[in-house]
Design a protein around this motif. Structure first.
Motif, PDB file in Angstrom:
ATOM      1  N   ARG A   1       0.837  -1.210   0.000  1.00 57.87           N
ATOM      2  CA  ARG A   1       0.000   0.000   0.000  1.00 57.87           C
ATOM      3  C   ARG A   1       0.866   1.253   0.000  1.00 57.87           C
ATOM      4  NH1 ARG A   1      -5.574  -0.565   3.250  1.00 57.87           N
ATOM      5  NH2 ARG A   1      -5.853   1.372   2.098  1.00 57.87           N
ATOM      6  N   LEU A   2       1.950   1.244   0.773  1.00 58.19           N
ATOM      7  CA  LEU A   2       2.854   2.397   0.804  1.00 58.19           C
ATOM      8  C   LEU A   2       3.534   2.577  -0.560  1.00 58.19           C
ATOM      9  CD1 LEU A   2       4.406   1.891   4.343  1.00 58.19           C
ATOM     10  CD2 LEU A   2       2.818   3.702   3.647  1.00 58.19           C
ATOM     11  N   GLN A   3       4.027   1.496  -1.123  1.00 54.41           N
ATOM     12  CA  GLN A   3       4.681   1.577  -2.432  1.00 54.41           C
ATOM     13  C   GLN A   3       3.707   2.028  -3.511  1.00 54.41           C
ATOM     14  OE1 GLN A   3       6.353  -2.417  -2.474  1.00 54.41           O
ATOM     15  NE2 GLN A   3       8.399  -1.577  -2.101  1.00 54.41           N
ATOM     16  N   ASP A   4       2.457   1.621  -3.408  1.00 53.98           N
ATOM     17  CA  ASP A   4       1.443   2.066  -4.375  1.00 53.98           C
ATOM     18  C   ASP A   4       1.237   3.577  -4.323  1.00 53.98           C
ATOM     19  OD1 ASP A   4       1.080  -0.543  -5.233  1.00 53.98           O
ATOM     20  OD2 ASP A   4      -0.839  -0.822  -4.198  1.00 53.98           O
ATOM     21  N   GLU A   5       1.589   4.192  -3.199  1.00 55.50           N
ATOM     22  CA  GLU A   5       1.493   5.651  -3.058  1.00 55.50           C
ATOM     23  C   GLU A   5       2.808   6.340  -3.410  1.00 55.50           C
ATOM     24  OE1 GLU A   5      -0.168   7.046   0.625  1.00 55.50           O
ATOM     25  OE2 GLU A   5      -1.852   5.652   0.519  1.00 55.50           O
ATOM     26  N   GLY A   6       3.785   5.576  -3.885  1.00 53.49           N
ATOM     27  CA  GLY A   6       5.061   6.156  -4.284  1.00 53.49           C
ATOM     28  C   GLY A   6       6.072   6.272  -3.164  1.00 53.49           C
ATOM     29  N   ILE A   7       5.802   5.637  -2.030  1.00 54.54           N
ATOM     30  CA  ILE A   7       6.716   5.684  -0.885  1.00 54.54           C
ATOM     31  C   ILE A   7       7.730   4.558  -1.018  1.00 54.54           C
ATOM     32  CG2 ILE A   7       6.879   5.430   1.629  1.00 54.54           C
ATOM     33  CD1 ILE A   7       4.038   6.675   1.744  1.00 54.54           C
ATOM     34  N   SER A   8       9.000   4.905  -0.908  1.00 53.78           N
ATOM     35  CA  SER A   8      10.079   3.922  -0.993  1.00 53.78           C
ATOM     36  C   SER A   8      10.216   3.192   0.338  1.00 53.78           C
ATOM     37  CB  SER A   8      11.382   4.640  -1.340  1.00 53.78           C
ATOM     38  OG  SER A   8      12.442   3.728  -1.399  1.00 53.78           O
ATOM     39  N   VAL A   9      10.159   1.854   0.277  1.00 52.27           N
ATOM     40  CA  VAL A   9      10.314   1.011   1.467  1.00 52.27           C
ATOM     41  C   VAL A   9      11.533   0.127   1.246  1.00 52.27           C
ATOM     42  CG1 VAL A   9       9.239  -0.710   2.963  1.00 52.27           C
ATOM     43  CG2 VAL A   9       7.810   0.992   1.804  1.00 52.27           C
ATOM     44  N   ASN A  10      12.555   0.327   2.059  1.00 58.86           N
ATOM     45  CA  ASN A  10      13.796  -0.435   1.932  1.00 58.86           C
ATOM     46  C   ASN A  10      14.021  -1.258   3.187  1.00 58.86           C
ATOM     47  OD1 ASN A  10      14.582   0.737  -0.608  1.00 58.86           O
ATOM     48  ND2 ASN A  10      15.001   2.616   0.530  1.00 58.86           N
ATOM     49  N   ASN A  11      13.894  -2.584   3.040  1.00 57.74           N
ATOM     50  CA  ASN A  11      14.071  -3.504   4.164  1.00 57.74           C
ATOM     51  C   ASN A  11      13.158  -3.139   5.334  1.00 57.74           C
ATOM     52  OD1 ASN A  11      15.236  -5.851   5.152  1.00 57.74           O
ATOM     53  ND2 ASN A  11      16.887  -4.751   6.185  1.00 57.74           N
ATOM     54  N   GLY A  12      11.935  -2.745   5.022  1.00 55.90           N
ATOM     55  CA  GLY A  12      10.953  -2.398   6.045  1.00 55.90           C
ATOM     56  C   GLY A  12      11.055  -0.980   6.566  1.00 55.90           C
ATOM     57  N   ARG A  13      11.991  -0.206   6.038  1.00 56.61           N
ATOM     58  CA  ARG A  13      12.213   1.173   6.497  1.00 56.61           C
ATOM     59  C   ARG A  13      11.693   2.190   5.503  1.00 56.61           C
ATOM     60  NH1 ARG A  13      15.380   3.325  10.254  1.00 56.61           N
ATOM     61  NH2 ARG A  13      16.380   1.879  11.634  1.00 56.61           N
ATOM     62  N   ILE A  14      11.182   3.287   6.075  1.00 53.97           N
ATOM     63  CA  ILE A  14      10.716   4.425   5.286  1.00 53.97           C
ATOM     64  C   ILE A  14      11.442   5.659   5.827  1.00 53.97           C
ATOM     65  CG2 ILE A  14       8.718   5.870   4.727  1.00 53.97           C
ATOM     66  CD1 ILE A  14       7.957   2.457   5.871  1.00 53.97           C
ATOM     67  N   SER A  15      11.919   6.503   4.953  1.00 54.42           N
ATOM     68  CA  SER A  15      12.620   7.716   5.376  1.00 54.42           C
ATOM     69  C   SER A  15      11.611   8.724   5.942  1.00 54.42           C
ATOM     70  CB  SER A  15      13.369   8.340   4.207  1.00 54.42           C
ATOM     71  OG  SER A  15      13.840   9.623   4.568  1.00 54.42           O
ATOM     72  N   LEU A  16      11.676   8.945   7.256  1.00 56.90           N
ATOM     73  CA  LEU A  16      10.812   9.959   7.864  1.00 56.90           C
ATOM     74  C   LEU A  16      11.216  11.350   7.400  1.00 56.90           C
ATOM     75  CD1 LEU A  16      10.406   8.516  11.464  1.00 56.90           C
ATOM     76  CD2 LEU A  16       8.644   8.717   9.710  1.00 56.90           C
ATOM     77  N   LYS A  17      12.487  11.516   7.101  1.00 58.56           N
ATOM     78  CA  LYS A  17      12.951  12.821   6.609  1.00 58.56           C
ATOM     79  C   LYS A  17      12.281  13.137   5.266  1.00 58.56           C
ATOM     80  CE  LYS A  17      17.128  15.458   5.713  1.00 58.56           C
ATOM     81  NZ  LYS A  17      18.594  15.459   5.743  1.00 58.56           N
ATOM     82  N   GLN A  18      12.186  12.141   4.414  1.00 56.17           N
ATOM     83  CA  GLN A  18      11.622  12.342   3.079  1.00 56.17           C
ATOM     84  C   GLN A  18      10.089  12.279   3.068  1.00 56.17           C
ATOM     85  OE1 GLN A  18      13.207   9.667   0.140  1.00 56.17           O
ATOM     86  NE2 GLN A  18      12.052  10.588  -1.520  1.00 56.17           N
TER      87      GLN A  18
END
Length: 102
Positions: free
Chosen positions: A80-97
């Motif tokens: 769902r996050l990736q479908d919104e264009g959010i990059s998920v790397n090894n379960g992590r999402i950049s809070l800064k970005q």
């Protein structure tokens, strides 16, 4: 928790824009209940299947999905996050970005 807590938290989560994430603790604070991050998590765990609340946009304060890697729940939230264009790397999402509400 009270109905006031439930309503405030769900309204706050509903305000998270598409393509952004927030943490349980930030949501609790913005809803007027600082220190209630765990209760936010419990409330989200009780949402009925098919709820329109964007629960998938709430992650932990370390920028991680709070489900075991490769569990069904983890994979559903990641997709769902990736479908919104959010990059998920090894379960992590950049809070800064992608972070919202700080």
């Amino acid at each position: 928790m009270t109905e006031e807590f439930h309503q405030a938290v769900l309204l706050t989560i509903s305000d998270i824009p598409h393509g952004r994430v927030s943490s349980y603790g930030v949501i609790a604070g913005l809803a007027g209940f600082p220190g209630y991050a765990r209760q936010v998590g419990r409330l989200l765990a009780q949402l009925p299947q098919g709820s329109s609340i964007p629960w998938h946009r709430v992650i932990n304060g370390q920028g991680k999905i709070s489900r075991p890697l490769d569990s069904e729940a983890f994979l559903r939230q990641k997709k769902r996050l990736q479908d919104e264009g959010i990059s998920v790397n090894n379960g992590r999402i950049s809070l800064k970005q992608y972070g919202w509400g700080r």
